[in-house]
Scaffold this active site. Structure first.
Site, mmCIF file in Angstrom:
data_model
loop_
_atom_site.group_PDB
_atom_site.id
_atom_site.type_symbol
_atom_site.label_atom_id
_atom_site.label_comp_id
_atom_site.label_asym_id
_atom_site.label_seq_id
_atom_site.Cartn_x
_atom_site.Cartn_y
_atom_site.Cartn_z
ATOM 1 N N LYS A 47 17.265 31.761 62.213
ATOM 2 C CA LYS A 47 18.338 30.774 62.102
ATOM 3 C C LYS A 47 17.918 29.432 62.695
ATOM 4 C CE LYS A 47 21.782 34.461 62.403
ATOM 5 N NZ LYS A 47 22.151 34.600 60.992
ATOM 6 N N HIS A 96 30.612 38.480 66.064
ATOM 7 C CA HIS A 96 29.810 39.224 65.088
ATOM 8 C C HIS A 96 29.764 40.682 65.519
ATOM 9 C CE1 HIS A 96 26.146 40.445 62.918
ATOM 10 N NE2 HIS A 96 26.269 39.346 62.177
ATOM 11 N N CYS A 117 30.116 40.112 58.745
ATOM 12 C CA CYS A 117 29.957 40.966 59.934
ATOM 13 C C CYS A 117 30.961 40.576 61.012
ATOM 14 C CB CYS A 117 28.528 40.906 60.467
ATOM 15 S SG CYS A 117 27.320 41.638 59.359
ATOM 16 N N ASP A 175 25.846 34.670 72.959
ATOM 17 C CA ASP A 175 25.170 34.857 71.674
ATOM 18 C C ASP A 175 24.995 33.480 71.059
ATOM 19 O OD1 ASP A 175 24.591 35.132 68.976
ATOM 20 O OD2 ASP A 175 26.191 36.566 68.548
ATOM 21 N N GLN A 203 24.110 31.114 66.315
ATOM 22 C CA GLN A 203 24.614 30.069 65.429
ATOM 23 C C GLN A 203 24.595 28.685 66.055
ATOM 24 O OE1 GLN A 203 25.343 30.510 62.254
ATOM 25 N NE2 GLN A 203 24.988 32.714 62.326
#
Length: 424
Positions: A244, A141, A382, A218, A221
């Site tokens: 999320k 991203h 993104c 990260d 997700q």
């Protein structure tokens, strides 16, 4: 479909879904799903962008504003005491949720983006120098690319890219060959937002540590799909966003190893991050407050705590099996559509289906499906460098979660078929 690596194994998907996961009961917990869009029942398939909120989260935020609204930590009154207790209880919930050693390692941020920027500016600004390397993957991203480019411009370090193959799988052999004494940090997503690929982060962390590099993961997700254990992973930093994870927007988390956080300089100044201030100098607060300048998003923190309570009450193994079954069903339906090209076909994936349709711009498809009550995301997500690799302007992305159903998948493809008839 192969089960996710690093995720607790479940039995046969059909059995798990039928016997252990009641999707209709879950759907009833989400008020926003009980509506029509353009005359059709809403099918919400934009969960990789943001998840919807259960009533328990909405109520927790409302209750804070109705009964406990006050600033935290320094108020000498009951409202402040109650707000502070809920605020810090949520920090403990997050620490337990990711298996952090202590709640002091849980830093509140506005989301994954700010958490990565914090590490880049604070750790990167203090530790990177000319000739050093930061490795990111080709599927990152923008929020895990640009902060490193910014700090590289200031320090003379360079950002190098771990390749990703046509299926959307990270090249682990190439990654291992890239690791040398100049690599100071690897920053990689646990799951690709654009493709759904699950990266082998545990293996990557071990390889990076052997080469003397730190690793930031990260987790934006990943966190909503299965239990994350930061100690088992061995990562140095882990980041995620509340929205999320069925929580509110505007709140996120940075987890870091304590010795790293202790050594890092403050990210912003003012408010809670100080211990003493004078015009001759300032001393900084202890963790986690050193990185939490100003009045925090108190309601957001409390809402995130409620979201974690909600998730913890679910059978997450059965939920993961349900999502896997949805993805397998959607993939099989997609393969029957003439002219449809799947973007991201890695074996190890979460429930994200990205695709393009020959001769049709993704945004046109998205608008026509919205007219039929289907909410999907279109565009580059993104992840422009990744879209450039696939030579597409963007994709249509349908992303599934715990409250989606097989009927949602059927309606997605019925809407797609109708849109095809109008556009081709």
């Amino acid at each position: 479909m192969q089960l996710k690596k690093g995720v607790p194994e479940v039995g046969d998907n059909t059995t798990a879904v039928a016997g252990g996961f009641d999707v209709e009961r879950v759907r009833a917990d989400f008020p926003i799903l009980q509506q029509q869009i353009n005359g059709h029942p809403l099918v919400y398939l934009d969960n990789a962008a943001t998840t919807q909120k259960p009533r328990a989260v909405i109520d927790a935020i409302s209750d804070y504003y109705c009964y406990d609204n006050s600033n935290v930590h320094r108020g000498a009154h009951t409202l402040s005491d109650r707000a502070t207790a809920k605020f810090e209880a949520a920090r403990q919930k997050v620490a337990d949720f990711v298996n952090a050693e202590t709640p002091a390692q849980v830093i509140w941020t506005r989301g994954t983006t700010e958490a990565i920027n914090l590490v880049a500016a604070s750790w990167g600004g203090a530790n990177l120098k000319a000739g050093d390397r930061v490795l990111v993957s080709a599927m990152e991203h923008h929020s895990n690319i640009v902060p490193w480019q910014l700090v590289a411009e200031k320090t003379g370090a360079q950002v190098d890219v771990i390749p990703v193959d046509e299926s959307g799988t990270l090249d682990l052999k190439a990654f291992a060959l890239m690791l040398d004494h100049r690599v100071r940090l690897v920053s990689v997503n646990h799951v690709s937002n654009a493709l759904g690929t699950i990266n082998p982060v545990a293996e990557m962390i071990a390889l990076a540590h052997d080469a003397g590099a730190l690793v930031l993961v990260d987790g934006a997700q990943a966190i909503g799909h299965w239990a994350v254990d930061v100690q088992a992973l061995g990562c140095d930093f882990y980041t995620f966003s509340g929205h999320k994870l069925f929580g509110p927007t505007g709140i996120g988390v940075l987890y870091g190893r304590r010795e790293l956080l202790d050594a890092m300089p403050p990210y912003q100044g003012g408010g809670e991050m100080i211990e003493t201030v004078s015009f001759t100098g300032t001393t900084y607060n202890q963790l986690p407050y050193k990185f939490e300048a100003g009045t925090p998003d108190i309601a957001g923190v409390i809402g995130l705590g409620a979201a974690i309570d909600y998730i913890n009450a679910l059978d997450r193994r059965a939920a993961a099996a349900h999502e896997d079954a949805l993805l397998a069903y959607a993939r099989d339906r997609a393969l029957q559509v003439p002219g449809l090209r799947l973007i991201g076909t890695a074996t190890n994936k979460v429930a994200v289906l990205s695709f393009v349709l020959e001769g049709v711009h993704p945004s046109d498809l998205g608008m026509l499906m919205d007219q039929q009550g289907i909410a999907v995301r279109t565009g580059h997500h993104c992840a422009q460098p990744l879209m450039d690799q696939y030579q597409v302007p963007g994709t249509v992305r349908a992303s599934f979660t715990i409250y989606n159903t097989f009927e949602d998948v059927d309606r997605l493809f019925a809407a797609l078929d109708k849109a095809r008839g109008m556009l081709l």
